[in-house]
Scaffold this motif. Sequence first.
Motif, PDB file in Angstrom:
ATOM      1  N   THR A   1       5.569  -8.066 -24.601  1.00 40.42           N
ATOM      2  CA  THR A   1       4.469  -8.716 -23.888  1.00 40.42           C
ATOM      3  C   THR A   1       4.645 -10.227 -23.948  1.00 40.42           C
ATOM      4  OG1 THR A   1       3.044  -6.912 -24.540  1.00 40.42           O
ATOM      5  CG2 THR A   1       1.943  -8.923 -23.809  1.00 40.42           C
ATOM      6  N   ALA A   2       4.528 -10.863 -22.794  1.00 42.24           N
ATOM      7  CA  ALA A   2       4.744 -12.305 -22.759  1.00 42.24           C
ATOM      8  C   ALA A   2       3.542 -13.057 -23.323  1.00 42.24           C
ATOM      9  CB  ALA A   2       5.034 -12.749 -21.333  1.00 42.24           C
ATOM     10  N   CYS A   3       2.394 -12.808 -22.736  1.00 40.06           N
ATOM     11  CA  CYS A   3       1.214 -13.601 -23.075  1.00 40.06           C
ATOM     12  C   CYS A   3       0.495 -13.015 -24.291  1.00 40.06           C
ATOM     13  CB  CYS A   3       0.287 -13.613 -21.872  1.00 40.06           C
ATOM     14  SG  CYS A   3      -1.318 -14.310 -22.248  1.00 40.06           S
ATOM     15  N   THR A   4       0.159 -13.881 -25.242  1.00 40.54           N
ATOM     16  CA  THR A   4      -0.565 -13.404 -26.430  1.00 40.54           C
ATOM     17  C   THR A   4      -1.985 -13.979 -26.484  1.00 40.54           C
ATOM     18  OG1 THR A   4       0.408 -15.206 -27.685  1.00 40.54           O
ATOM     19  CG2 THR A   4       1.527 -13.079 -27.838  1.00 40.54           C
ATOM     20  N   CYS A   5      -2.467 -14.492 -25.343  1.00 42.09           N
ATOM     21  CA  CYS A   5      -3.841 -15.024 -25.301  1.00 42.09           C
ATOM     22  C   CYS A   5      -4.839 -13.881 -25.486  1.00 42.09           C
ATOM     23  CB  CYS A   5      -4.125 -15.658 -23.942  1.00 42.09           C
ATOM     24  SG  CYS A   5      -3.169 -17.140 -23.640  1.00 42.09           S
ATOM     25  N   PRO A   6      -6.007 -14.158 -26.100  1.00 42.41           N
ATOM     26  CA  PRO A   6      -7.039 -13.113 -26.196  1.00 42.41           C
ATOM     27  C   PRO A   6      -7.411 -12.609 -24.803  1.00 42.41           C
ATOM     28  CG  PRO A   6      -7.635 -15.059 -27.477  1.00 42.41           C
ATOM     29  CD  PRO A   6      -6.424 -15.426 -26.709  1.00 42.41           C
TER      30      PRO A   6
ATOM     31  N   PRO B   1      -9.487 -16.299 -19.110  1.00 45.53           N
ATOM     32  CA  PRO B   1      -9.244 -16.023 -17.679  1.00 45.53           C
ATOM     33  C   PRO B   1      -7.809 -16.317 -17.257  1.00 45.53           C
ATOM     34  CG  PRO B   1     -10.625 -17.986 -17.962  1.00 45.53           C
ATOM     35  CD  PRO B   1     -10.434 -17.412 -19.322  1.00 45.53           C
ATOM     36  N   VAL B   2      -7.191 -17.354 -17.837  1.00 40.77           N
ATOM     37  CA  VAL B   2      -5.781 -17.632 -17.509  1.00 40.77           C
ATOM     38  C   VAL B   2      -4.988 -17.820 -18.806  1.00 40.77           C
ATOM     39  CG1 VAL B   2      -6.131 -18.729 -15.249  1.00 40.77           C
ATOM     40  CG2 VAL B   2      -6.297 -20.106 -17.346  1.00 40.77           C
TER      41      VAL B   2
END
Length: 307
Positions: free
Chosen positions: A256-261, A265-266
């Motif tokens: 998975t690339a993004c580890t944002c909660p 929204p972005v």
Amino acid sequence: MEFSHIPVLLNECLEGLAIDPTGTYLDGTAGGGGHSSEIAKRLTTGRLVSLDQDPDAIEAAGKALQGLPATLVKTNFCNARSALQGLGIYQINGALLDLGVSSHQLDDASRGFSYRADAPLDMRMSQSGPTAADLVNTASREELARILREYGEEPYAWAIAGKIVQRREQEPFATTLQLADTIASALPPAVRRKDKNPSRRSFQALRIAVNSELDVLSQGMEEIFDMLAPGGRFAIITFHSLEDRLVKNKFRQWATACTCPPEYPVCVCGGKAKGTLITRKPIEATAEELEYNRRSRSAKLRVIEKN
Ligand SMILES: C[S@@+](CC[C@H](N)C(=O)[O-])C[C@H]1O[C@@H](n2cnc3c(N)ncnc32)[C@H](O)[C@@H]1O
């Protein structure tokens, strides 16, 4: 005792690893050397390092790997980094873990893994440290129930833990059959009649606890993935849902690339995936393999490639 263990999902593993004959490979679970020898046979100038924590497995794998470009190290795969670095290896091109116990460990009654034969209640893969007898003779009812529930998904965990504590007050547990009898005595008669192996879940749970299998797997996966070169493949065969869930989640996290909660929204982390899933769904044994290798029944193979 002769070491007999048919390697599970062998062709699928070899394919999944996409072996480069000049590469450096790690087998973290050498066992009888079944997978290891097939990997090593495919190497020309490459090299294989095989680990096992069980001295009996090291001896058996040593025989299977004779004359092949392979080095054996007796250690836990959670120490993979220091084992490799001790051999001057700082990067590998692929790694395999074939988890759990070997047929040899199960069939050798004296190791205490089986509820079918009477033997000292041991269950240690490494043959060192506290035994299963030590665990059942000292842990609290709460702790035993947690182990049986979490690692064995045993619905009668609390009742079984209660019987264990009651029985050990008269005499400490020493053998596998003493424990198997106690487990059976905690189950309602209808369940006992229906379930052919009422001890199976509890024995699995205690084995996982005695060998810290899930903690070791989490740590080992991280160490091994860290050592992989870009393009290197990591293949793991699991045999029960707890292991498979750990592997599935860790592979997903790496892929998975993004580890944002999720509520962001972005993406603000700008993260890059560390790996690419080679198997979206786990590979299982074919009908043909199931016929000649009973151990392959619950096997699941997952493969990831490092980016
Ligand atoms: C399923 S068998 C492997 C069989 C092997 N692939 C073959 O084809 O012969 C698992 C082996 O891994 C070893 N093992 C399990 N967990 C380990 C760990 N954390 N570190 C090192 N060895 C481990 C066990 O002692 C056992 O010998």
